[in-house]
Design a protein around this motif. Structure first.
Motif, PDB file in Angstrom:
ATOM      1  N   ALA A  46      30.487  16.579 -42.082  1.00 22.01           N
ATOM      2  CA  ALA A  46      29.660  17.168 -43.138  1.00 22.01           C
ATOM      3  C   ALA A  46      28.986  18.449 -42.670  1.00 22.01           C
ATOM      4  CB  ALA A  46      28.617  16.153 -43.599  1.00 22.01           C
ATOM      5  N   ALA A  47      28.763  18.566 -41.359  1.00 22.70           N
ATOM      6  CA  ALA A  47      28.080  19.747 -40.828  1.00 22.70           C
ATOM      7  C   ALA A  47      28.930  21.005 -40.903  1.00 22.70           C
ATOM      8  CB  ALA A  47      27.662  19.496 -39.372  1.00 22.70           C
ATOM      9  N   VAL A  48      30.236  20.875 -41.151  1.00 14.50           N
ATOM     10  CA  VAL A  48      31.067  22.076 -41.249  1.00 14.50           C
ATOM     11  C   VAL A  48      30.721  22.885 -42.498  1.00 14.50           C
ATOM     12  CG1 VAL A  48      32.957  20.952 -40.022  1.00 14.50           C
ATOM     13  CG2 VAL A  48      32.950  20.947 -42.514  1.00 14.50           C
ATOM     14  N   PHE A  49      30.011  22.282 -43.447  1.00 10.96           N
ATOM     15  CA  PHE A  49      29.611  22.988 -44.657  1.00 10.96           C
ATOM     16  C   PHE A  49      28.223  23.603 -44.525  1.00 10.96           C
ATOM     17  CE2 PHE A  49      32.493  19.518 -45.863  1.00 10.96           C
ATOM     18  CZ  PHE A  49      33.538  20.277 -46.384  1.00 10.96           C
ATOM     19  N   THR A  50      27.656  23.552 -43.334  1.00 12.63           N
ATOM     20  CA  THR A  50      26.395  24.205 -43.025  1.00 12.63           C
ATOM     21  C   THR A  50      26.695  25.535 -42.325  1.00 12.63           C
ATOM     22  OG1 THR A  50      26.156  23.201 -40.832  1.00 12.63           O
ATOM     23  CG2 THR A  50      25.387  21.912 -42.735  1.00 12.63           C
ATOM     24  N   PRO A  51      25.676  26.315 -41.995  1.00 10.39           N
ATOM     25  CA  PRO A  51      25.932  27.566 -41.251  1.00 10.39           C
ATOM     26  C   PRO A  51      26.622  27.354 -39.904  1.00 10.39           C
ATOM     27  CG  PRO A  51      23.759  27.629 -42.230  1.00 10.39           C
ATOM     28  CD  PRO A  51      24.284  26.254 -42.483  1.00 10.39           C
ATOM     29  N   LEU A  52      26.648  26.113 -39.399  1.00 15.07           N
ATOM     30  CA  LEU A  52      27.350  25.847 -38.141  1.00 15.07           C
ATOM     31  C   LEU A  52      28.862  25.817 -38.324  1.00 15.07           C
ATOM     32  CD1 LEU A  52      25.108  22.979 -36.686  1.00 15.07           C
ATOM     33  CD2 LEU A  52      25.122  25.392 -36.006  1.00 15.07           C
ATOM     34  N   GLY A  53      29.337  25.670 -39.569  1.00 16.74           N
ATOM     35  CA  GLY A  53      30.764  25.585 -39.833  1.00 16.74           C
ATOM     36  C   GLY A  53      31.451  26.930 -39.730  1.00 16.74           C
ATOM     37  N   ASN A  86      42.043  29.949 -40.228  1.00 17.56           N
ATOM     38  CA  ASN A  86      43.314  29.890 -40.966  1.00 17.56           C
ATOM     39  C   ASN A  86      43.145  29.322 -42.377  1.00 17.56           C
ATOM     40  OD1 ASN A  86      44.731  30.919 -38.741  1.00 17.56           O
ATOM     41  ND2 ASN A  86      45.049  28.868 -37.892  1.00 17.56           N
ATOM     42  N   GLY A  87      42.031  29.663 -43.007  1.00 22.36           N
ATOM     43  CA  GLY A  87      41.800  29.231 -44.379  1.00 22.36           C
ATOM     44  C   GLY A  87      41.184  27.849 -44.526  1.00 22.36           C
ATOM     45  N   ASN A  88      41.008  27.117 -43.429  1.00 28.41           N
ATOM     46  CA  ASN A  88      40.439  25.764 -43.481  1.00 28.41           C
ATOM     47  C   ASN A  88      39.031  25.776 -42.882  1.00 28.41           C
ATOM     48  OD1 ASN A  88      42.875  24.894 -44.486  1.00 28.41           O
ATOM     49  ND2 ASN A  88      43.623  24.143 -42.525  1.00 28.41           N
ATOM     50  N   ARG A  89      38.102  25.191 -43.625  1.00 30.68           N
ATOM     51  CA  ARG A  89      36.740  25.075 -43.110  1.00 30.68           C
ATOM     52  C   ARG A  89      36.610  23.693 -42.464  1.00 30.68           C
ATOM     53  NH1 ARG A  89      32.291  28.184 -44.081  1.00 30.68           N
ATOM     54  NH2 ARG A  89      30.278  27.272 -43.517  1.00 30.68           N
ATOM     55  N   ASN A  90      37.063  23.596 -41.235  1.00 25.30           N
ATOM     56  CA  ASN A  90      37.069  22.311 -40.533  1.00 25.30           C
ATOM     57  C   ASN A  90      36.653  22.441 -39.074  1.00 25.30           C
ATOM     58  OD1 ASN A  90      39.294  23.715 -39.699  1.00 25.30           O
ATOM     59  ND2 ASN A  90      40.777  22.093 -40.100  1.00 25.30           N
ATOM     60  N   TRP A  91      35.890  23.496 -38.760  1.00 28.14           N
ATOM     61  CA  TRP A  91      35.460  23.720 -37.380  1.00 28.14           C
ATOM     62  C   TRP A  91      33.945  23.849 -37.319  1.00 28.14           C
ATOM     63  CZ3 TRP A  91      38.609  23.870 -33.063  1.00 28.14           C
ATOM     64  CH2 TRP A  91      39.982  23.859 -33.306  1.00 28.14           C
ATOM     65  N   LEU A  92      33.391  23.425 -36.187  1.00 30.06           N
ATOM     66  CA  LEU A  92      31.983  23.630 -35.873  1.00 30.06           C
ATOM     67  C   LEU A  92      31.864  24.549 -34.661  1.00 30.06           C
ATOM     68  CD1 LEU A  92      30.340  20.081 -36.187  1.00 30.06           C
ATOM     69  CD2 LEU A  92      30.019  22.026 -37.724  1.00 30.06           C
ATOM     70  N   ARG A  93      30.931  25.464 -34.720  1.00 35.05           N
ATOM     71  CA  ARG A  93      30.658  26.333 -33.570  1.00 35.05           C
ATOM     72  C   ARG A  93      29.212  26.100 -33.147  1.00 35.05           C
ATOM     73  NH1 ARG A  93      34.982  29.541 -32.831  1.00 35.05           N
ATOM     74  NH2 ARG A  93      36.204  30.200 -34.662  1.00 35.05           N
ATOM     75  N   ILE A  94      29.066  25.489 -31.979  1.00 28.89           N
ATOM     76  CA  ILE A  94      27.742  25.143 -31.461  1.00 28.89           C
ATOM     77  C   ILE A  94      27.626  25.694 -30.046  1.00 28.89           C
ATOM     78  CG2 ILE A  94      26.128  23.268 -30.957  1.00 28.89           C
ATOM     79  CD1 ILE A  94      27.654  21.550 -32.940  1.00 28.89           C
ATOM     80  N   PHE A  95      26.649  26.583 -29.834  1.00 26.09           N
ATOM     81  CA  PHE A  95      26.399  27.187 -28.518  1.00 26.09           C
ATOM     82  C   PHE A  95      27.674  27.806 -27.946  1.00 26.09           C
ATOM     83  CE2 PHE A  95      23.386  23.516 -28.707  1.00 26.09           C
ATOM     84  CZ  PHE A  95      22.232  24.275 -28.870  1.00 26.09           C
ATOM     85  N   GLY A  96      28.429  28.468 -28.804  1.00 25.68           N
ATOM     86  CA  GLY A  96      29.635  29.143 -28.349  1.00 25.68           C
ATOM     87  C   GLY A  96      30.850  28.251 -28.196  1.00 25.68           C
TER      88      GLY A  96
END
Length: 435
Positions: free
Chosen positions: A130-137, A141-151
């Motif tokens: 669910a957090a991928v839909f926050t600013p951390l997401g 390649n067109g998919n919103r399925n990643w999290l970026r935390i501290f690089g």
């Protein structure tokens, strides 16, 4: 009148026997030396710890092959994008070490603890998804399925696979006597858990991972023994949802239409990846062009170190290289089936089947896309493709399977009686003995 010598009546012998030097010998005795030679191997195969060692060996071989091929397939693009030919390989090696630590820790968790961890594991994975839909997401390649935390980047949908396996095994094993009822299986598992988890993944437009999740759920339900009526209902609903997602996406419908029509010959068109993957396999031929000598990885084949790494294996190592990879997955499947057949715990059986469906199903989808039997949906080859989230989650699943193998009938006693690796290593030092 009697004679000094009388003819002896013929001695009746069982069929298949002859007399040599006054001794009877079975005509099949020529097999005895062969049987004696192979008897120790037969005992080892039938040993309670066979599943334990086969799982470890097959997984270790696949991970090592993956590291070598990730280095070979990524050297060109990594040098161009990262400034170092070893950048992708270094990351993959770090992920492999982290996955090894996680697998060793998971292998030491007893079965009863896995049952307690089932719900927390899924809840944690769903919260991360669910957090991928926050600013951390992040969108890749067109998919919103990643999290970026501290690089650092991670794909939480990989962890949901393990969560669905554990929770499904827990719920369905506890309700195994009531699975003939639709309410007993649909209400606690399919409606709130599976539907909610898959919906989150689909909301990020990751259809490939969603299909793997549905495959896992289908195998979990089948092994648990749900009624055929439930299977038909769930399958129809899943097929309708997938069809709707395909129809509403021009990219997906284009790839599937071209695949079904067989019109995938343009290397620069929609099926460019598939065409260049087939080019790589064709260039490799029987024996391959040699490790590191691939031509397709020079910016011709996208995702050469990830989704299409099997094509690079075929190009560089030829048919023997691809058969080794396929054989290792077959060995992995054999070990999983052995655990299912030998275990007496319904939770272990269902969870093992779910993990096997996850690893082998994803491998079949990936390899099928590379060789043109399936459309490209963007899933990596387990243990082999580059990707930290996929590698770590897959190795955690293997650690869980190793834990189950340790508790096969008779296995725990044998493993407990053997000295550990550290003790065996110290035993070679002067004045030391393994205890």
């Amino acid at each position: 009148m009697t004679t000094t010598s009388q003819r002896r009546p013929p001695t009746s012998r069982p069929a298949g026997e002859t007399t040599v030097a006054g001794r009877r010998r079975d005509a099949r005795s020529w097999l005895d030396p062969l049987q004696r030679r192979w008897a120790p191997w037969s005992e080892r195969v039938d040993s309670p710890v066979t599943s334990y060692y086969v799982l470890i060996g097959a997984t270790a071989a696949l991970v090592l092959i993956g590291l070598v091929m990730v280095l070979s397939a990524s050297m060109v693009t990594a040098l161009k994008t990262e400034g170092s030919s070893y950048a992708v390989f270094t990351d993959q090696a770090i992920f492999a070490v982290l996955g090894l630590v996680g697998a060793v820790a998971a292998a030491r968790i007893p079965v009863r603890a896995w049952k307690r961890l089932a719900l927390p594991a899924l809840v944690g994975a769903v919260l991360l998804q669910a957090a991928v839909f926050t600013p951390l997401g992040a969108v890749v390649n067109g998919n919103r399925n990643w999290l970026r935390i501290f690089g650092l980047s991670m794909q939480p949908s990989e962890l949901t696979k393990l969560g669905l396996v554990l929770v499904g095994a827990l719920i369905l094993s506890n309700r195994r006597h009531r699975l003939g009822s639709l309410k007993a299986a649909i209400v606690p598992y399919l409606v709130p858990i599976v539907a909610g988890t898959v919906a989150l993944v689909l909301a990020g437009h990751d259809l490939g991972t969603a299909l793997i999740l549905l495959m896992i759920v289908a195998v979990v339900l089948y092994v648990a023994g749900v009624s055929a009526r439930l299977f038909v209902i769930a399958g129809a609903v899943a097929a309708a949802v997938v069809a709707g997602l395909v129809i509403t996406s021009a990219n997906r419908i284009g790839r599937i239409t071209n695949w079904l029509s067989g019109d995938c010959t343009d290397p620069n068109g929609v099926c460019g990846q598939s065409v260049h993957g087939l080019y790589a396999l064709a260039d490799g031929g029987w024996w391959g062009v040699g490790l590191g000598a691939s031509k397709e990885k020079w910016a011709w084949l996208p995702e050469a170190h990830n989704d299409f790494i099997f094509a690079i294996i075929g190009e560089e190592l030829g048919l023997p290289g691809t058969l080794v990879v396929l054989g290792l997955f077959l060995v992995f499947a054999t070990a999983c089936l052995r655990i299912i057949l030998r275990s007496e715990d319904h939770f272990v059986r269902i969870a093992t089947a779910g993990a096997m469906a996850w690893i082998l199903g994803q491998a079949m989808v990936n390899i099928g896309a590379v060789i043109g039997l399936l459309p490209v949906i963007g899933v990596p080859l387990p243990f082999v493709s580059a990707g930290g989230s996929a590698l770590i989650s897959s190795m955690l699943a293997v650690g869980m399977l190793v834990s189950f193998a340790r508790h096969e009938p008779g296995a725990h006693a044998i493993l407990s009686a053997r000295p550990g690796v550290v003790k065996r290593s110290l035993a070679i030092l002067p004045g030391r003995r393994a205890r």
